[in-house]
Each structure stands twice: as C-alpha cells, then as structure tokens.
Design an enzyme around this catalytic site. Sequence first.
Site, PDB file in Angstrom:
ATOM      1  N   ARG A 107      50.678  31.992  45.190  1.00 15.57           N
ATOM      2  CA  ARG A 107      51.028  33.425  44.611  1.00 15.57           C
ATOM      3  C   ARG A 107      52.246  33.923  45.267  1.00 15.57           C
ATOM      4  O   ARG A 107      52.584  34.888  45.177  1.00 15.57           O
ATOM      5  CB  ARG A 107      49.711  34.358  44.890  1.00 15.57           C
ATOM      6  CG  ARG A 107      48.438  33.858  44.765  1.00 15.57           C
ATOM      7  CD  ARG A 107      48.181  33.674  43.167  1.00 15.57           C
ATOM      8  NE  ARG A 107      46.791  33.095  42.968  1.00 15.57           N
ATOM      9  CZ  ARG A 107      46.495  31.773  42.955  1.00 15.57           C
ATOM     10  NH1 ARG A 107      47.652  30.962  43.260  1.00 15.57           N
ATOM     11  NH2 ARG A 107      45.194  31.539  42.611  1.00 15.57           N
TER      12      ARG A 107
ATOM     13  N   ASP B 203      42.139  31.331  47.082  1.00 18.91           N
ATOM     14  CA  ASP B 203      42.937  31.270  45.955  1.00 18.91           C
ATOM     15  C   ASP B 203      43.424  29.626  46.109  1.00 18.91           C
ATOM     16  O   ASP B 203      43.024  28.754  45.004  1.00 18.91           O
ATOM     17  CB  ASP B 203      44.340  31.811  45.819  1.00 18.91           C
ATOM     18  CG  ASP B 203      43.900  33.443  45.387  1.00 18.91           C
ATOM     19  OD1 ASP B 203      42.883  33.599  45.093  1.00 18.91           O
ATOM     20  OD2 ASP B 203      44.881  34.128  46.121  1.00 18.91           O
TER      21      ASP B 203
ATOM     22  N   TRP C 125      34.903  37.302  46.634  1.00 16.18           N
ATOM     23  CA  TRP C 125      36.030  37.209  45.770  1.00 16.18           C
ATOM     24  C   TRP C 125      36.728  38.302  45.383  1.00 16.18           C
ATOM     25  O   TRP C 125      37.946  38.497  45.157  1.00 16.18           O
ATOM     26  CB  TRP C 125      35.599  36.387  44.419  1.00 16.18           C
ATOM     27  CG  TRP C 125      36.503  36.286  43.328  1.00 16.18           C
ATOM     28  CD1 TRP C 125      37.328  35.304  43.162  1.00 16.18           C
ATOM     29  CD2 TRP C 125      36.714  37.169  42.491  1.00 16.18           C
ATOM     30  NE1 TRP C 125      38.262  35.321  42.127  1.00 16.18           N
ATOM     31  CE2 TRP C 125      37.578  36.636  41.755  1.00 16.18           C
ATOM     32  CE3 TRP C 125      36.267  38.394  41.910  1.00 16.18           C
ATOM     33  CZ2 TRP C 125      38.433  37.347  40.610  1.00 16.18           C
ATOM     34  CZ3 TRP C 125      36.842  39.055  40.921  1.00 16.18           C
ATOM     35  CH2 TRP C 125      37.663  38.603  40.190  1.00 16.18           C
TER      36      TRP C 125
ATOM     37  N   ASP D 193      38.499  41.704  45.968  1.00 18.68           N
ATOM     38  CA  ASP D 193      39.152  42.225  46.967  1.00 18.68           C
ATOM     39  C   ASP D 193      38.823  43.696  47.047  1.00 18.68           C
ATOM     40  O   ASP D 193      39.128  44.089  48.152  1.00 18.68           O
ATOM     41  CB  ASP D 193      40.699  41.996  46.753  1.00 18.68           C
ATOM     42  CG  ASP D 193      41.157  40.611  47.180  1.00 18.68           C
ATOM     43  OD1 ASP D 193      40.774  40.047  47.845  1.00 18.68           O
ATOM     44  OD2 ASP D 193      42.125  40.383  46.586  1.00 18.68           O
TER      45      ASP D 193
ATOM     46  N   GLU E  15      40.499  45.006  38.968  1.00 23.20           N
ATOM     47  CA  GLU E  15      39.019  45.019  39.398  1.00 23.20           C
ATOM     48  C   GLU E  15      38.122  46.406  38.884  1.00 23.20           C
ATOM     49  O   GLU E  15      36.755  46.204  39.137  1.00 23.20           O
ATOM     50  CB  GLU E  15      39.172  44.863  40.834  1.00 23.20           C
ATOM     51  CG  GLU E  15      39.392  43.570  41.316  1.00 23.20           C
ATOM     52  CD  GLU E  15      40.776  43.420  41.873  1.00 23.20           C
ATOM     53  OE1 GLU E  15      41.638  44.134  41.064  1.00 23.20           O
ATOM     54  OE2 GLU E  15      41.073  42.645  42.636  1.00 23.20           O
TER      55      GLU E  15
ATOM     56  N   GLN F  75      46.975  37.141  35.184  1.00 22.58           N
ATOM     57  CA  GLN F  75      46.066  37.875  36.064  1.00 22.58           C
ATOM     58  C   GLN F  75      44.865  38.813  35.516  1.00 22.58           C
ATOM     59  O   GLN F  75      43.873  38.364  35.645  1.00 22.58           O
ATOM     60  CB  GLN F  75      46.575  38.749  37.419  1.00 22.58           C
ATOM     61  CG  GLN F  75      45.748  38.820  38.341  1.00 22.58           C
ATOM     62  CD  GLN F  75      46.282  40.241  39.463  1.00 22.58           C
ATOM     63  OE1 GLN F  75      46.294  41.104  38.792  1.00 22.58           O
ATOM     64  NE2 GLN F  75      46.196  39.961  40.648  1.00 22.58           N
TER      65      GLN F  75
ATOM     66  N   GLY G  24      44.240  32.705  39.789  1.00 23.45           N
ATOM     67  CA  GLY G  24      43.086  31.705  39.728  1.00 23.45           C
ATOM     68  C   GLY G  24      42.855  31.033  38.385  1.00 23.45           C
ATOM     69  O   GLY G  24      41.770  30.332  38.187  1.00 23.45           O
TER      70      GLY G  24
HETATM   71  O1  IFM Z   1      39.917  37.045  44.209  1.00 21.79           O
HETATM   72  C1  IFM Z   1      41.083  37.815  44.182  1.00 21.79           C
HETATM   73  C2  IFM Z   1      42.323  36.781  44.597  1.00 21.79           C
HETATM   74  O2  IFM Z   1      42.344  36.211  46.099  1.00 21.79           O
HETATM   75  C3  IFM Z   1      43.467  37.736  44.828  1.00 21.79           C
HETATM   76  N1  IFM Z   1      43.724  38.613  43.500  1.00 21.79           N
HETATM   77  C4  IFM Z   1      42.466  39.153  43.249  1.00 21.79           C
HETATM   78  C5  IFM Z   1      41.076  38.587  43.178  1.00 21.79           C
HETATM   79  C6  IFM Z   1      40.153  39.555  42.814  1.00 21.79           C
HETATM   80  O3  IFM Z   1      39.887  40.483  43.611  1.00 21.79           O
END
Ligand code: IFM
Length: 797
Positions: A346, A364, A486, A488, A632, A685, A705
């Site tokens: 990243r 990640d 997972w 954050d 999120e 993302q 991811g």
């Molecule tokens: O899982 C995380 C990742 O490690 C970093 N970006 C946000 C994702 C979800 O919070």
Amino acid sequence: MNYGTFDDAAREYVITRPDTPRAWSNYLGSRRYGAIITNHAGGYSFTRSPAEGRFLRHRYNAVPMDLPGRQFYLRDRDSGDFWSAAWQPVGKPLDEFKSTTRFGPGYAVIESAWRGITSEATYFVPLDQDFEYWRLRVTNPGSATRKLSVFSYCEFTTEWNLIQDTLNLQYAQYISDAVWRDGIILASSCKRLPEDPQNFANHDQSRWWWMTQLGGTIAGFDCEREKFLGVYRSYDRPEAVERGACGNHEHFSDNGCGAIQSDLELAPGESADVLVLLGIGQGPKAKSVRAKFGHVAACERELAKLKQHWHALLDTMQVKTPDADFDHMTNVWGAYNALMTFEWSRSCSLVYTGDQRDGFGFRDTVQDFLGVTGMMPDAVRERMVLMLSGQDSTGGAQPEIRPWSHAPGKMKPTPPHHYRSDDCLWFFNSVPAYVAETGDVEFYNEVVPYADKGKDTVFGHLRRALEFNLTRTGRNGLPCGLLADWNDCLKLGYKGESVFVTFQVRYGLQVLADLAAKLGKPKDQKWALAELAKLDKKIAKVCWDGGWFIWAIAEDGTVFGTKKAKEGKVYLNTQCWAILSGAATPEQTDKALAAVKKHLSSEYGVALCNPPFAKTPVKVMRAVLFNPGNKENGGIFSHTQSWVVLAEIARGNGDEAYRYYRAFMPAAQNDQAEIREIEPYVHCQSTHAPASKKYGRSRVPWLSGTASWSHFTATQHILGIRPEIEGLRIDPCIPKSWPGFSVKRVFRGKTLHIEVKNPRGVSRGVKSLTLNGTPIAGNLLPAKLLKNGVTIVAELG
Ligand code: IFM
C-alpha cells in the site's frame, strides 16, 4: 460514457478521451526503481521506498492532482505556439488537440496530434535497471518543413524523504544542487556526506541522481525550477518554453528540476526521436548507462524485453468466457492489478502517501499472496517466509514488516495492546494456496524464526497463530478483536469479542486439522478438532441473531449487528465468513445471504454494513467519523465483495455470485466511467454506497485487498480451476446462461487446455471429465496425469 477501451490483444487499456474524470494512472518499474505515471504524464519516481527514496516530486492532492510528472513540451520556432505531448499541462482545446494514452503492463504511450505535428511519448523502466526511459517520437506529416524545440521537464526533490522534502523547507531547501556536465544533469542531496547504501533509511547520507537527453541539437538546460517555469507561473506556461530557450541555470539550494532542450528541424514526412534517460547514481554511472542504453534501438529492445516479461506472467492463465469484461480483467488487468499490489503493497499511488505505509502491512500482505501465487510462486514463497518471520513467538504479528530493517529473531516483541486479532489468521488462506499451487508440501516443515525469539516449522507457526487467538478470549469465550480485526474501525475495547475473527479461527482450525491428517500429525489433528468443537458450541450460543449473524460484542457487553440495533444492524463480513468457515447451518446460510441481499446489496456492490453509524460514540466505532455510506461506515468496501461471491458459490448459486461479481468489476463499468470516475481497468478501495450523497463514485484505485481476492475468486472459484496438493480440481460455479468457457492454464510448469461445456444450463457440478479423451472419475485431475499440452474437457450437468 466511456473514456477508453480495452485492447486485449495488445494487453493495453487505451484512453481515447484525455479529459478523464480524474487523472488515471499506471505503474512503471519495480521496488528497485519504481514510478507512477498518469495519462497526463504526471506522477513521480523513487528507488526502493516511495517515502524514503523519492527523487521526483509529487504534491499529493494538488491542483491538478498529478502534475508535474515527466513532461515534454513542443514549441514551433516559427509561430511561437507551444503545447505538451500529453493533453495536460498546456491543455490545448480538445476540439482540435487529439490524444490517446495506451497503458500496458509497466509502460505508458501517449500519442498526440496538434496543428500538423504528431508525437508519441513512451515511458518505462527497463527490467533490472536503475533508470527510466522517456522516448518522444515527433513526426511532421505535413508538406512544409517544421522547426521545433522539445523541452523535457521534471521536478526534483531536495531530500529523498518525502515528508522532509514536502514540509521541512527550512532544512530541505538548503541541501540539494544540480550541475550540467558533459550533457548530463547531475543532481544531489547532502552531497558532502558519505553514501550509506546498506542503511537505506539513514537520512544523513548523500543521494545522487541524473538526467540526460539525446536527439536533435541539444540547445540548453535548466536545473532550477523557478528559472524554467518563472516565479508566477505554473506548468501550463513555463517561461523558458514561451521564450523558446532554456537559460542554462544550474541548481543550488531551493528547488531543482531537470529540463533539457532539443531543437529539431523536420522535413515533410520526417520523424525524429528525443530520448531522455533519468536514473539514480553519480556521473560515472550516468555515463555508462548513457553509453549502453542511450539510443533508440536499445530503448526498443528494452521495451520488448519488458513486454515479454509481463506477458509471460499473464500467460499463466488465459480464459475465454461469454463475458468480455470478465476476460479483460482475468486475462490482463485483474491479474496485473494483483501483481502490482503484491509489488507495492500500500506504499505508493496518487493517493497513498507511502509515509506510514512504506513496508508490508501484515494482514494486507498475507492476503495479497492469493491473487499472484499462480503467476509467481517463488516470489510468494520468499515473501511468505518474510511474513512468517514477522510473527512473534506469542503467535501474534508485528503490525508492519520493513524488509530493510527487519531482523528475524531480534525484533522487539509487539506491545500487547498493539496486536491486531486477524493478522496471522490470513496464513490459513494463503499458505495452503501456495502449497496447492506448487505441490511443495515440504514447506510446512521449513523452520522459520519468529520475529522476537525462537523458531518453528511453518506448520508450528500456523498452530501458534490459532493459540494466540484461543488464549485471548472475552466474556463469552470468543476471540477478542484486540486493536482491530480486519476492520480498522472496530474499537470493541481490547477484550471485546470479534465474531469475524471467531469465524476466521474456525476456518483455521479446520484447515489445520485437515493438514495435520495429511502430514501425519494425529496429536495436532485431535487438538484442532477438539478446539473446533468447543468453538462451535460458543458460536451456536452467541453469534446468531435469528435473521443473520451478529457483528461483535464490545468489552462492556454491547452487542453489534442485531435486529434491535439502530445503526450497523447488518454487517457483511460475519455473514460471509460464517458461511466460508463452515459455521453456518444451511438454514442460517440462506437467511444470512437473504439479509445481505435485502439490507446491503446495490447496483455497485454490497455495503459493509447498514444503516451507517451516526450516533455511536467514536471510541466504540471509529467508522462513525466517515460520512455515511463511505468506507467502513457502510460504504461498498471492495475488498469484501469477493467474500459475498464466495459465500454464494459455497451454496452453489452461480447466478447470484456472478451478479455480485459484476457489480464491483471495474471493466463492467467502462461505459459509465463518469459515475465511477476512477480507472475502469483496476479495482479500488471503496465505492460510495446508496447511503452516500455520491453513490457510485469509487475512490483509491489500484492498491487494496480487492485485487488479490477478486482475481483468486474469479479464477479458482467462479471458473473453479483450483489447485490442490493432489492435482487440479475443476469445479466451476458460473451463471446458468453461460454455455461454457475455455482456459489455458500453466500448472506446475505444464500448459493445460481446459474446455468447460455447459449444455444443460446449470451453475455447478461436473458430470463428466476427460483428459486427452480418457474419462477421469470425479472432478480432481491427478497431478501425475497433467503432462504438458494435455486437453481437458469437463461437462457440467
Ligand atoms: O483491513 C483493512 C486494511 O488492512 C487497510 N485498509 C482498510 C481495511 C478495512 O478496515
């Protein structure tokens, strides 16, 4: 509306309208010498680390978002008219200025035409080199001779540390200089200090880079930014270009740049090349690179080598399905996106700063293996060992691994309150996938040190990971969420319980039990199965809310993700992972997926939760800080989309699985690029969910991811071409309307031709399987039968 098309034969995306809703980007080079480039030739360059090795400057979120980059300005010496080889920065009117950009793996080609002159600018970093090429081919297709000047331009950093260069000007503006020697700009930072290449992160050392130009008559140079641009101007109207002459200024303190002028005279029909080489190192290095690579034939040879390299990787799997968009992603862009994510983690894009994200974030990186194992198993193995050596002897993980300072066995143990709960659990997905791809079962017996002290076999690392979570449980006996699972944004209190991690642990226990049986470890198998049985009882008691699975239980006992909750009522991840881990009963599976469809799904993907948070305290749910329907906080989080697809596949529903897959597949939105706004050839993302005022907009392209999981899901679960230790499983789960598909797959060094036929219009179930015409029982092709060139035919029904 579209701004470009996929050219799969060339393995390129062709941007046909330069005024894309945002600057669209591509990657050049590797960790050794890396770069970003946009369709306006914006971007930056660095070596080893985008945060610590940055020598071409980029100001994040500037206006416009991607300049200065690597520009070629062209000026007509008779009329004084000037333009740029990309549409921006000069920005001539688009009713007359024509431009296309071809992005391919590791290169960019920007073609333009303005008032009788055409140009083609090609940018790439040759394989295994410390420099980049910019090649400009200028053509005069007209009937009169044209006198032109070409000016190259890029902006240097002063410090290779991004933050120092950008923010600490009282220091950084006094340490750099650049001189012109023998036709080469030699740039440096802190040049009186010794070099310290073994200690890359040491700021107190000299750094050196250079730039040279060949072609036409070299008519001048400028190494001081203000001298080239002028003080009250910007990149659209540099003073030197307007004047028609560089001023031959060297650089001393303040801001450096690389600008070199070539004068050309083109007869009717004539073309000329201007070649820029920009690299790291001092004068002797620059001279030797120029001698070896400073001509067009070398540039063309290196570009051909580069294409061959990438195409060979993509050739690992090529498919032909009834959905051209799926093929664009699976054959080229999805695979390439996964490879780039593996390369850069990243750390660098137009959005990621690379500052705090310079190394390999644990969770990640371990997930990033999934999408690329088939293409580069050796590189995956090497990085997997690195990550396993980032696991502490407690079984938890160091949050980030920086290869240049990582010392396995000697790292400080992670402070207990810094542990995330999910980090090492991703090994249960990625390690078996690697072993299945390669057949390298011995990998489980390889001894790898822990980060802080001690060592164990890979199998031992896996068991230790489960022990870590099983010994950190909350009031209901479920694994704690710790600093985060997972998600954050989940702040349950350190002893709060994560239902998502509970399902991950369940998945891990099952994987370990199966593995122990295969490896002849009955004690471990017994242990894993006993823990699984205990966990299942707790899951049955605590995790089901009647219509769906709950989200989590905070330290104070508050339960998230229930029908009574006003915010975050339904949470996507626990529905998916209950199914993927085998915890959900068939009835729960159906209900959970129905809840996902009803409460979370939309045209552009599935929201992470719904309704978004508005009043929940930020200490408990950090997601509340994001606007509703964003990230999120109920956004369409792309990373998680594949998990819904996999959950639908687990119940054999190929139509629904594919509907979910297409909803977030970038290529499927090529014709509505004005909605998504970002690159239609790569994942992002997240996308704004219906609860957002910008529903459908996607943000943070390239590195997340998503790339890895979606490529894995497409190839191994939708197409169902799935490696196992014993061989290759053929287990597609496709839309019923697909009459079939074909795949060319390299598996353990052998090329296989696979034809899947679907005459009865089903989603799943191999009715018959043949290998070179010989029937095979079941749907697993034994590895020993898989010789190079064999033809496999599977019929569904
Ligand atoms: O899982 C995380 C990742 O490690 C970093 N970006 C946000 C994702 C979800 O919070």
